[in-house]
Design an enzyme around this catalytic site. Structure first.
Site, PDB file in Angstrom:
ATOM      1  N   GLY A 189      52.421 -56.121 -41.148  1.00 45.15           N
ATOM      2  CA  GLY A 189      53.683 -55.759 -41.790  1.00 45.15           C
ATOM      3  C   GLY A 189      54.888 -56.533 -41.310  1.00 45.15           C
ATOM      4  O   GLY A 189      56.021 -56.282 -41.756  1.00 45.15           O
ATOM      5  N   TYR A 249      38.703 -45.597 -34.343  1.00 41.95           N
ATOM      6  CA  TYR A 249      39.883 -45.370 -35.175  1.00 41.95           C
ATOM      7  C   TYR A 249      40.269 -43.893 -35.180  1.00 41.95           C
ATOM      8  O   TYR A 249      39.427 -43.004 -35.309  1.00 41.95           O
ATOM      9  CB  TYR A 249      39.631 -45.837 -36.609  1.00 41.95           C
ATOM     10  CG  TYR A 249      39.548 -47.351 -36.762  1.00 41.95           C
ATOM     11  CD1 TYR A 249      39.927 -48.215 -35.739  1.00 41.95           C
ATOM     12  CD2 TYR A 249      39.078 -47.921 -37.947  1.00 41.95           C
ATOM     13  CE1 TYR A 249      39.842 -49.599 -35.880  1.00 41.95           C
ATOM     14  CE2 TYR A 249      39.002 -49.304 -38.097  1.00 41.95           C
ATOM     15  CZ  TYR A 249      39.382 -50.129 -37.061  1.00 41.95           C
ATOM     16  OH  TYR A 249      39.303 -51.503 -37.215  1.00 41.95           O
ATOM     17  N   LEU A 282      48.337 -59.811 -43.202  1.00 40.49           N
ATOM     18  CA  LEU A 282      49.775 -59.727 -43.458  1.00 40.49           C
ATOM     19  C   LEU A 282      50.534 -59.469 -42.163  1.00 40.49           C
ATOM     20  O   LEU A 282      51.674 -58.999 -42.171  1.00 40.49           O
ATOM     21  CB  LEU A 282      50.072 -58.638 -44.487  1.00 40.49           C
ATOM     22  CG  LEU A 282      49.423 -58.819 -45.864  1.00 40.49           C
ATOM     23  CD1 LEU A 282      49.803 -57.676 -46.802  1.00 40.49           C
ATOM     24  CD2 LEU A 282      49.803 -60.157 -46.477  1.00 40.49           C
ATOM     25  N   ALA A 283      49.872 -59.798 -41.038  1.00 39.56           N
ATOM     26  CA  ALA A 283      50.492 -59.716 -39.711  1.00 39.56           C
ATOM     27  C   ALA A 283      51.043 -58.331 -39.397  1.00 39.56           C
ATOM     28  O   ALA A 283      52.117 -58.188 -38.805  1.00 39.56           O
ATOM     29  CB  ALA A 283      51.588 -60.769 -39.559  1.00 39.56           C
TER      30      ALA A 283
END
Length: 300
Positions: free
Chosen positions: A215, A55, A212-213
Site C-alpha cells: 500500500g 496468519y 503493490l508494496a
C-alpha cells in the site's frame, strides 16, 4: 485465465487471492463476509487462495475453512496454498518460547494436519516452507514431503523467500514447483540477483507478494522514491485509461518468468482490477520508465 506454474505443477488462477489480511491481521472479516469474498473471487475466476498457518496468529485458516464449507462452491474448483515453518510467539501457541523457524519432519507433519483441520479439507494443493531455516535438512524435508504426497495430504510442494541457492539445494532432493517472493517496483532485487533468471531457466512461475508494496504507493505521505514512481504510473494510467494499481500489476505481469501476483486486499474491486490488468500490455520502454523512477537514475 489459468496457468500451470511448472511443467509438473498445479494449475492456478493467474491472479491469486492472498488471505493474510482476511482475519485478525487485517479486515477481521466475519464468516459470512469471508464467504461472500470467496464467492466474488470465484465469479471473476480467481480460484487460488494463499494462506499460511501463522496468519491471524494461527486463526485465519480456520476462518477460511468455515467460510468455504458454508459456500456453494466445490472444493475441486479452488486451489489452496498454505505455508509452514515459522513459529510465532502468541497465546495461541503457548509452547513457543521464541520466534524461530522449524523445518523438522515432525513439525511439518503437525502443521499440515492442523492446516487440513482448519481449512476443512482433505488435501492441500500446494505446501510451502515459509522461510529458509539455517538448520533445515533437505534430505529430511524431502522424506516428509514424499510421505505427505503418498498419503494424499499435499499434492505439490514449494518454498517462500528462498534464495536461488537455497531453492536449488532443496530442489535437488525434492521437486519444487514455485518460490513465493516479495517483488514490486520498490523491491527490485529478484530481477537482478538471479532469482527470476532461475525460474525462467527451470520453467517455473514464481508467486509474487507485496506487489503493490503493502500500500505504499497509495500513502498520503509517500517517500520520495514512491513519488517518482507514482509520477510515471499516473501518466501511464491516464494514457491507458486505467487505474494506477492496474499499471503497477501489469508491470509485474510483463516479466517473462510469468509471476503470479498475490493480491492481499479484501476489497473485491482491487482484486477485479488485478484481473483486468491481464489485458494491459505496457511497452518495454514504459516498463523501464518505472524501473528508472525506482532507481532514481537511468540504467547503466
Amino acid at each position: 485465465m489459468n496457468v500451470a506454474i511448472s511443467e509438473a505443477g498445479p494449475v492456478f488462477s493467474r491472479i491469486v487471492a492472498g488471505c493474510m489480511n482476511w482475519g485478525k491481521w487485517g479486515a477481521d472479516l466475519s464468516v459470512s463476509e469471508a464467504r461472500k469474498l470467496i464467492e466474488k473471487c470465484l465469479e471473476i475466476n480467481v480460484t487460488t487462495f494463499d494462506h499460511a498457518d501463522i496468519y491471524g496468529h494461527y486463526t485465519t485458516e480456520e476462518l477460511f475453512g468455515k467460510s468455504f464449507t458454508g459456500s456453494s462452491s466445490s472444493r475441486k474448483k479452488v486451489q489452496l496454498v498454505t505455508k509452514c515453518g515459522i513459529k510465532l510467539i502468541t497465546e495461541n501457541r503457548p509452547d513457543h518460547k521464541i520466534k524461530s523457524y522449524n523445518t523438522n519432519p515432525s513439525y511439518i507433519t503437525a502443521s499440515v494436519e492442523q492446516s487440513l483441520t482448519n481449512l476443512q479439507t482433505d488435501y492441500i494443493d500446494l505446501l510451502l516452507i515459509h522461510r529458509p531455516s539455517p538448520l533445515m535438512n533437505p534430505e529430511e524435508i524431502a522424506k516428509v514431503f514424499a510421505k505427505l504426497k503418498k498419503d494424499g495430504k499435499v499434492l505439490h510442494f514449494g518454498v517462500s523467500n528462498f534464495t536461488p541457492m537455497q531453492f536449488e539445494m532443496l530442489n535437488t532432493y525434492t521437486p519444487l514447483v514455485t518460490n513465493q517472493i516479495e517483488i514490486s517496483p520498490l523491491r527490485l532485487e529478484p530481477f537482478v540477483d538471479g532469482t527470476l533468471d532461475q525460474y525462467v531457466l527451470k520453467k517455473i512461475k514464481p508467486m509474487g507478494y507485496s506487489t503493490l508494496a503493502g500500500g505504499k504507493f497509495f500513502s498520503n505521505t509517500p517517500e520520495d522514491r514512491v513519488v517518482r514512481i507514482n509520477s510515471v504510473v499516473d501518466r501511464l494510467a491516464v494514457y491507458y485509461n486505467v487505474t494506477p494499481d492496474m499499471i503497477l500489476t501489469s508491470w509485474i505481469l510483463k516479466h517473462p518468468s510469468g509471476i503470479l501476483p498475490i493480491i492481499g486486499s479484501t476489497k473485491i474491486s482491487r482484486i477485479q482490477s488485478a484481473v483486468e490488468s491481464l489485458e494491459i500490455e505496457i511497452t518495454d520502454e514504459e516498463w523501464f520508465m518505472i524501473w528508472q523512477a525506482s532507481l532514481g537514475e537511468e540504467v547503466a
